[in-house]
Scaffold this active site. Sequence first.
Site, PDB file in Angstrom:
ATOM      1  N   ARG A   1      11.072  -0.496  11.245  1.00 34.59           N
ATOM      2  CA  ARG A   1      10.030  -0.493  12.325  1.00 34.59           C
ATOM      3  C   ARG A   1      10.072  -1.257  13.204  1.00 34.59           C
ATOM      4  NH1 ARG A   1       4.553   0.610   8.585  1.00 34.59           N
ATOM      5  NH2 ARG A   1       3.890  -0.854  10.035  1.00 34.59           N
TER       6      ARG A   1
ATOM      7  N   ARG B   1       0.029  -8.992  13.178  1.00 29.66           N
ATOM      8  CA  ARG B   1      -0.456  -7.916  12.480  1.00 29.66           C
ATOM      9  C   ARG B   1      -1.485  -8.566  11.116  1.00 29.66           C
ATOM     10  NH1 ARG B   1       4.619  -4.986  11.006  1.00 29.66           N
ATOM     11  NH2 ARG B   1       3.311  -3.854   9.297  1.00 29.66           N
TER      12      ARG B   1
ATOM     13  N   LYS C   1       0.814  -0.915   0.044  1.00 32.03           N
ATOM     14  CA  LYS C   1      -0.058  -0.084  -0.046  1.00 32.03           C
ATOM     15  C   LYS C   1       0.922   1.328  -0.074  1.00 32.03           C
ATOM     16  CE  LYS C   1      -2.106  -1.271   3.836  1.00 32.03           C
ATOM     17  NZ  LYS C   1      -1.336  -2.529   4.022  1.00 32.03           N
TER      18      LYS C   1
HETATM   19  P1  AP5 Z   1       4.658  -1.305   1.876  1.00 30.68           P
HETATM   20  O1  AP5 Z   1       4.554  -0.804   0.729  1.00 30.68           O
HETATM   21  O2  AP5 Z   1       5.386  -0.556   3.049  1.00 30.68           O
HETATM   22  O3  AP5 Z   1       3.419  -2.331   2.540  1.00 30.68           O
HETATM   23  P2  AP5 Z   1       2.007  -1.685   3.189  1.00 30.68           P
HETATM   24  O4  AP5 Z   1       1.249  -2.618   2.422  1.00 30.68           O
HETATM   25  O5  AP5 Z   1       2.183  -0.189   3.396  1.00 30.68           O
HETATM   26  O6  AP5 Z   1       2.200  -2.432   4.668  1.00 30.68           O
HETATM   27  P3  AP5 Z   1       2.301  -1.891   6.073  1.00 30.68           P
HETATM   28  O7  AP5 Z   1       3.093  -2.790   6.844  1.00 30.68           O
HETATM   29  O8  AP5 Z   1       2.841  -0.481   6.082  1.00 30.68           O
HETATM   30  O9  AP5 Z   1       0.906  -2.018   6.454  1.00 30.68           O
HETATM   31  P4  AP5 Z   1       0.207  -2.064   8.094  1.00 30.68           P
HETATM   32  O10 AP5 Z   1      -1.179  -1.964   7.561  1.00 30.68           O
HETATM   33  O11 AP5 Z   1       0.890  -2.975   8.693  1.00 30.68           O
HETATM   34  O12 AP5 Z   1       0.767  -0.694   8.550  1.00 30.68           O
HETATM   35  P5  AP5 Z   1       0.383   0.667   8.963  1.00 30.68           P
HETATM   36  O13 AP5 Z   1       1.425   1.502   9.089  1.00 30.68           O
HETATM   37  O14 AP5 Z   1      -0.846   1.082   8.159  1.00 30.68           O
HETATM   38  O15 AP5 Z   1       5.807  -2.813   1.446  1.00 30.68           O
HETATM   39  C1  AP5 Z   1       6.228  -3.487   2.304  1.00 30.68           C
HETATM   40  C2  AP5 Z   1       7.605  -4.176   1.859  1.00 30.68           C
HETATM   41  O16 AP5 Z   1       7.349  -4.797   0.795  1.00 30.68           O
HETATM   42  C3  AP5 Z   1       8.495  -2.908   1.543  1.00 30.68           C
HETATM   43  O17 AP5 Z   1       9.864  -3.421   2.146  1.00 30.68           O
HETATM   44  C4  AP5 Z   1       8.459  -2.899   0.017  1.00 30.68           C
HETATM   45  O18 AP5 Z   1       9.672  -2.405  -0.499  1.00 30.68           O
HETATM   46  C5  AP5 Z   1       8.214  -4.410  -0.391  1.00 30.68           C
HETATM   47  N1  AP5 Z   1       7.317  -4.442  -1.588  1.00 30.68           N
HETATM   48  C6  AP5 Z   1       6.367  -3.495  -2.043  1.00 30.68           C
HETATM   49  N2  AP5 Z   1       5.753  -4.028  -2.991  1.00 30.68           N
HETATM   50  C7  AP5 Z   1       6.416  -5.117  -3.409  1.00 30.68           C
HETATM   51  C8  AP5 Z   1       6.469  -5.889  -4.683  1.00 30.68           C
HETATM   52  N3  AP5 Z   1       5.748  -5.721  -5.672  1.00 30.68           N
HETATM   53  N4  AP5 Z   1       7.534  -6.795  -4.891  1.00 30.68           N
HETATM   54  C9  AP5 Z   1       8.274  -7.116  -3.865  1.00 30.68           C
HETATM   55  N5  AP5 Z   1       8.274  -6.283  -2.726  1.00 30.68           N
HETATM   56  C10 AP5 Z   1       7.561  -5.426  -2.421  1.00 30.68           C
HETATM   57  O19 AP5 Z   1      -0.201   0.321  10.461  1.00 30.68           O
HETATM   58  C11 AP5 Z   1       0.868   0.366  11.593  1.00 30.68           C
HETATM   59  C12 AP5 Z   1       0.119   0.134  12.993  1.00 30.68           C
HETATM   60  O20 AP5 Z   1      -0.636   1.372  13.148  1.00 30.68           O
HETATM   61  C13 AP5 Z   1      -1.176  -0.797  12.928  1.00 30.68           C
HETATM   62  O21 AP5 Z   1      -0.474  -2.087  13.260  1.00 30.68           O
HETATM   63  C14 AP5 Z   1      -1.927  -0.463  14.011  1.00 30.68           C
HETATM   64  O22 AP5 Z   1      -1.483  -0.579  15.334  1.00 30.68           O
HETATM   65  C15 AP5 Z   1      -1.972   1.131  13.723  1.00 30.68           C
HETATM   66  N6  AP5 Z   1      -3.038   1.630  12.885  1.00 30.68           N
HETATM   67  C16 AP5 Z   1      -2.774   2.169  11.680  1.00 30.68           C
HETATM   68  N7  AP5 Z   1      -3.913   2.509  11.246  1.00 30.68           N
HETATM   69  C17 AP5 Z   1      -4.943   2.081  11.967  1.00 30.68           C
HETATM   70  C18 AP5 Z   1      -6.379   1.966  12.119  1.00 30.68           C
HETATM   71  N8  AP5 Z   1      -7.120   2.452  11.097  1.00 30.68           N
HETATM   72  N9  AP5 Z   1      -6.829   1.505  13.138  1.00 30.68           N
HETATM   73  C19 AP5 Z   1      -6.323   1.273  14.178  1.00 30.68           C
HETATM   74  N10 AP5 Z   1      -5.182   1.022  14.337  1.00 30.68           N
HETATM   75  C20 AP5 Z   1      -4.379   1.506  13.187  1.00 30.68           C
HETATM   76 MG    MG Z   2       2.261   1.041   4.934  1.00 29.83          MG
END
Ligand code: AP5
Ligand code: MG
Length: 220
Positions: free
Chosen positions: A161, A172, A14
């Site tokens: 992170r 997660r 994402k």
């Molecule tokens: P990346 O693009 O960073 O993945 P992502 O989908 O953004 O995953 P996140 O881990 O950021 O999502 P998340 O939902 O756990 O975290 P968030 O910050 O929202 O890509 C990942 C890796 O893959 C990178 O190294 C990239 O280079 C690689 N990659 C990408 N595309 C690729 C491809 N095509 N091929 C190969 N490699 C690839 O949330 C964190 C925390 O915040 C949550 O756990 C929760 O505690 C809190 N939080 C956030 N939002 C809420 C909410 N709405 N409600 C309650 N708690 C919340």
């Molecule tokens: Mg993300």
Amino acid sequence: MLAVLLFGPPGAGKGTQAAAVAAASGVPHIATGDMFREHLRSGSELGRLARSYMDRGELVPDDVTIGMLEARLDQPDAARGFVLDGFPRTLDQASALDALLARRGTRVSGVLDIEVHGEELVRRLSGRMVCREASHPSHVTDAPPAVPGICDIDGSELYHRDDDHEDVIRNRVAVFEQETRPVREHYRELGTPIATIDGARERAEVEADVIAAVLALEDT
Ligand code: AP5
Ligand code: MG
């Protein structure tokens, strides 16, 4: 008004696709995870509260998250629309978003569901580095930065992170399946357009599909 949801499990890509989506749609990318990390960095009360959940891979409580997101959507740059990344993550968050959009006389334009399964998520997140400035993601082996430890996009420092450790990653993913997966079904039942994109391909291939899906939404 364009209200696009970037949907998918942790590690689906994402954040990686966010810049392309924002450029294609012309509306800001708003990620609740990035907002919480910004609060963490500034040492705010909200940041301290969020950290206690994030470090365990649990969701931050809905009242806190919904309040923060609603305040963000009131900012002038979100008046024409937004791409949401990581929100809504529960059915109550989805209801709050639907109500907010209804008050503005609109609704969610579409969901971009980036699909990646199982161990690939753990592999990606275990090797991920993100930058201090804007959480731009890179990967130690797959997508290393030109200068080690420095973000290619904004030059800020890269770090691992705290929630990108295997046990937390697995929690997660489990939380996503239990609490967040039903959000997709909620929008399917409402008849919201959903584009399902195979995220387990090269970044450029995923990006092409994501951009095409955004442009298709704009045409409707
Ligand atoms: P990346 O693009 O960073 O993945 P992502 O989908 O953004 O995953 P996140 O881990 O950021 O999502 P998340 O939902 O756990 O975290 P968030 O910050 O929202 O890509 C990942 C890796 O893959 C990178 O190294 C990239 O280079 C690689 N990659 C990408 N595309 C690729 C491809 N095509 N091929 C190969 N490699 C690839 O949330 C964190 C925390 O915040 C949550 O756990 C929760 O505690 C809190 N939080 C956030 N939002 C809420 C909410 N709405 N409600 C309650 N708690 C919340
Ligand atoms: Mg993300």
